[in-house]
Scaffold this motif. Structure first.
Motif, PDB file in Angstrom:
ATOM      1  N   SER A 292      12.194  54.101  59.850  1.00  0.00           N
ATOM      2  CA  SER A 292      12.021  53.649  58.461  1.00  0.00           C
ATOM      3  C   SER A 292      11.297  52.319  58.274  1.00  0.00           C
ATOM      4  O   SER A 292      11.880  51.368  57.750  1.00  0.00           O
ATOM      5  CB  SER A 292      13.358  53.590  57.740  1.00  0.00           C
ATOM      6  N   PRO A 293      10.069  52.240  58.671  1.00  0.00           N
ATOM      7  CA  PRO A 293       9.310  50.995  58.464  1.00  0.00           C
ATOM      8  C   PRO A 293       9.119  50.677  56.986  1.00  0.00           C
ATOM      9  O   PRO A 293       9.095  49.500  56.614  1.00  0.00           O
ATOM     10  CB  PRO A 293       7.965  51.281  59.134  1.00  0.00           C
ATOM     11  N   ALA A 294       9.014  51.702  56.173  1.00  0.00           N
ATOM     12  CA  ALA A 294       8.816  51.461  54.746  1.00  0.00           C
ATOM     13  C   ALA A 294      10.023  50.744  54.162  1.00  0.00           C
ATOM     14  O   ALA A 294       9.903  49.770  53.417  1.00  0.00           O
ATOM     15  CB  ALA A 294       8.564  52.769  54.010  1.00  0.00           C
ATOM     16  N   GLU A 295      11.192  51.226  54.538  1.00  0.00           N
ATOM     17  CA  GLU A 295      12.436  50.632  54.062  1.00  0.00           C
ATOM     18  C   GLU A 295      12.550  49.173  54.527  1.00  0.00           C
ATOM     19  O   GLU A 295      12.860  48.279  53.741  1.00  0.00           O
ATOM     20  CB  GLU A 295      13.596  51.465  54.633  1.00  0.00           C
ATOM     21  N   LEU A 296      12.288  48.946  55.799  1.00  0.00           N
ATOM     22  CA  LEU A 296      12.382  47.584  56.330  1.00  0.00           C
ATOM     23  C   LEU A 296      11.367  46.660  55.674  1.00  0.00           C
ATOM     24  O   LEU A 296      11.682  45.508  55.337  1.00  0.00           O
ATOM     25  CB  LEU A 296      12.172  47.597  57.848  1.00  0.00           C
ATOM     26  N   GLY A 297      10.160  47.154  55.492  1.00  0.00           N
ATOM     27  CA  GLY A 297       9.130  46.347  54.852  1.00  0.00           C
ATOM     28  C   GLY A 297       9.522  45.967  53.430  1.00  0.00           C
ATOM     29  O   GLY A 297       9.370  44.814  53.013  1.00  0.00           O
ATOM     30  N   ARG A 298      10.055  46.940  52.720  1.00  0.00           N
ATOM     31  CA  ARG A 298      10.487  46.688  51.356  1.00  0.00           C
ATOM     32  C   ARG A 298      11.572  45.610  51.305  1.00  0.00           C
ATOM     33  O   ARG A 298      11.494  44.657  50.539  1.00  0.00           O
ATOM     34  CB  ARG A 298      11.041  47.985  50.757  1.00  0.00           C
ATOM     35  N   LEU A 299      12.565  45.791  52.130  1.00  0.00           N
ATOM     36  CA  LEU A 299      13.657  44.818  52.167  1.00  0.00           C
ATOM     37  C   LEU A 299      13.140  43.424  52.521  1.00  0.00           C
ATOM     38  O   LEU A 299      13.538  42.427  51.915  1.00  0.00           O
ATOM     39  CB  LEU A 299      14.705  45.250  53.201  1.00  0.00           C
ATOM     40  N   ALA A 300      12.267  43.383  53.503  1.00  0.00           N
ATOM     41  CA  ALA A 300      11.754  42.094  53.968  1.00  0.00           C
ATOM     42  C   ALA A 300      11.046  41.359  52.837  1.00  0.00           C
ATOM     43  O   ALA A 300      11.281  40.166  52.596  1.00  0.00           O
ATOM     44  CB  ALA A 300      10.816  42.294  55.150  1.00  0.00           C
TER      45      ALA A 300
END
Lengths: 336, 336
Positions: free
Chosen positions: A293-301
């Motif tokens: 889930s890179p999208a999720e991590l990127g969003r959170l970051a």
DNA sequence: CCTGGCCGTCGAACCGGTTCGACACCACCC
DNA sequence: GGGTGGTGTCGAACCGGTTCGACGGCCAGG
């Protein structure tokens, strides 16, 4: 290009009044506001970013530092780019993309000149040389990848140790007792990218607990060496019944590699891996896998970074967020 | 953060003298220069980007506009990113990466606020809605992808028509007379991305001239539909001896697809394609192909853009540069 | 010895916004 | 009727650089 002075003159008010009408920081009468809006539309006025930055010390730009390494698989980095860029834009920020060879210096450049309000570091290593200049800059910073000492910074990464346990439990539950593990390339370990050993070491430790044999081997990033290496490993462990692939460069060509060697999945070999949905789709990977889930991590970051930019101290203590891994079963595993 | 005033005070000179020492636009005595350099080092002075932009109307930032479409293969775009970013940095420019859904509006935002000195548009379509706002902005712009009307802008793209002829000539020379062509997905044509029909139409025309049958079929971007579609096409043309693949999404899984269908290359089928060296390496593609050289095009584009930013009118008339295609023979073709 | 020109430096204005303090005006209340 | 408070607007200062014109000092040439 029209300036705020032009707008003020056209609307018959002072520059400060226009500024307040725009920012809403003081009350403006309806009549005046109407005239100002009119003038803005007529002149096509857009505030100058440089002047705004100078006056407010805010640029509404976020620095995104990444570097493409020889030893890593380029498409993997891409998955982070888009969600980060899109999320930032939704929140009103633009992205300054920095790919310099010399990370620490580039970081100093963009922070000390005041080009950016905050920074995202991708692919952070255990002892990343960018952390010290980032802290020294006083700008908020968020990391993707877990370093040795994240003090003063926020971290978002997958919990790779938990991912290893999830995958092992899955295989163990199906009766597998001899398992091959393809890790990232040796250079990735040596460069200090911690997810490489966080996954491997947790896998080895958990295997010992479960009474399972795990044989780790370094993967390669490109064909055909990646395929040859895999065949050698399979030959070396003829009694292995399962394979864990923790390496984008090896996972991408895996269907072809296995097919080429006449290995049937899951009849002859159960296969599990780690990759994002998008990555799996692009490379047509049919394996049961932990979603990275890179999208999720990127969003959170980005959300965290922007909160910190806007709220400063009030944003609370710094966080190390290790995302809980989720397994997507794609039926590439079978009971022994 | 130290300002130029702090430096001036520490060195016992005026602010303008420091500025001139930095820019070299007026002579400065050795003694004074020494004192200034000393003060700069002691204070760790770095000029403020916003103030500099305000005073000079130059930001040393280039806007890079790209958008990831559903109908295109993400890793393909990536190949342009890195060379563009690296080249810009070498020439002293940073990259503002813009991936907005609404291209024209985003373009207006970054140009009219003066955030960027120039713009690169990737993946330009025949009738690209970003061109008009780009021209209106008055900023230099360079396009990767050939539009209908490139007036006032520079264009860098591969000569896809010539590429089609090169590949056809190669196959024709080996005696192939019935050839299947996998084009980009239908949606790519419909979106107006001109390379799709520039290649196909040139292939069809050149084939007619050579007395060769070419059967164009739309490709798909993702597995497994891409593989199924290919099999259907192969079955529909059992007497075809060669295959041209002009589609990243179909090329990437091609080895597996062909292998899966038991098609031997080049014995049963000669295969040629178009892709960059890096792309071929990442996906382990073993085919004779025209090199799309995105790195080369990106480099040229940035050089041209920066020349235009710095020299304005003196940079000469606008250019449409269509790079000559070069064939890399990887022995995936054979005599009929 | 005077003059002209170059060299090195300075002060002031400017780029285009934001923000603070002041103030005029009006309504309201006692 | 005078004080109080809120509303709407303005002028000036400021952010941190760049650049223009002016000017003093020095050297060379006549």
């Amino acid at each position: 290009m029209a300036t705020i002075g032009d707008v003020a003159r056209a609307a018959g008010v002072s520059r400060s009044t226009v500024s307040y009408a725009l920012s809403g920081k003081r009350a403006i009468s309806d009549e005046t506001r109407r005239r100002i809006e009119h003038a803005i539309a007529a002149l096509g006025f857009t505030p100058n970013a440089g002047a705004q930055a100078l006056a407010t010390s805010r640029t509404k730009v976020i620095g995104l530092m990444l570097h493409f390494h020889e030893d890593e698989f380029a498409p993997a980095v891409l998955q982070y780019l888009l969600p980060i860029s899109d999320t930032a834009r939704d929140l009103g920020y633009d992205i300054l993309m920095v790919t310099d060879e010399d990370g620490p210096q580039a970081l100093r450049r963009i922070t000390q000149t005041g080009m950016v309000d905050g920074v995202v570091l991708l692919d952070v290593t255990h002892d990343d040389p960018r952390l010290e200049p980032l802290r020294a800059s006083g700008k908020p910073g968020v990391l993707v990848g877990l370093p040795n000492d994240p003090a003063g910074l926020d971290v978002f990464d997958l919990d790779f140790a938990a991912a290893a346990r999830v995958l092992l439990d899955h295989l163990h539950g199906l009766g597998h007792r001899r398992i091959i593990l393809i890790t990232p390339a040796q250079e990735v370990f040596e460069r200090g990218v911690s997810y490489s050993w966080r996954f491997r070491d947790a896998a080895v430790a958990h295997a010992a607990r479960l009474g399972v044999e795990v044989h780790p081997h370094y993967g390669e990033n490109e064909q055909p060496s990646s395929g040859r290496a895999l065949r050698a490993v399979l030959d070396a462990h003829p009694d292995a019944t399962a394979l864990i692939v923790h390496n984008d460069g090896s996972a991408a060509p895996l269907p072809m590699t296995l097919h080429g060697h006449g290995v049937h999945v899951p009849e002859r070999l159960s296969v599990v891996s780690l990759y994002s949905q998008a990555f799996g789709r692009a490379f047509s990977l049919p394996y049961t896998a932990v979603d990275t889930s890179p999208a999720e991590l990127g969003r959170l970051a980005i959300h965290q970074l922007i909160t910190r930019i806007q709220d400063g101290e009030r944003a609370g203590p710094h966080r190390v967020h290790l995302a809980t891994p989720h397994l997507t079963d794609r039926a590439s595993t079978a009971r022994v």
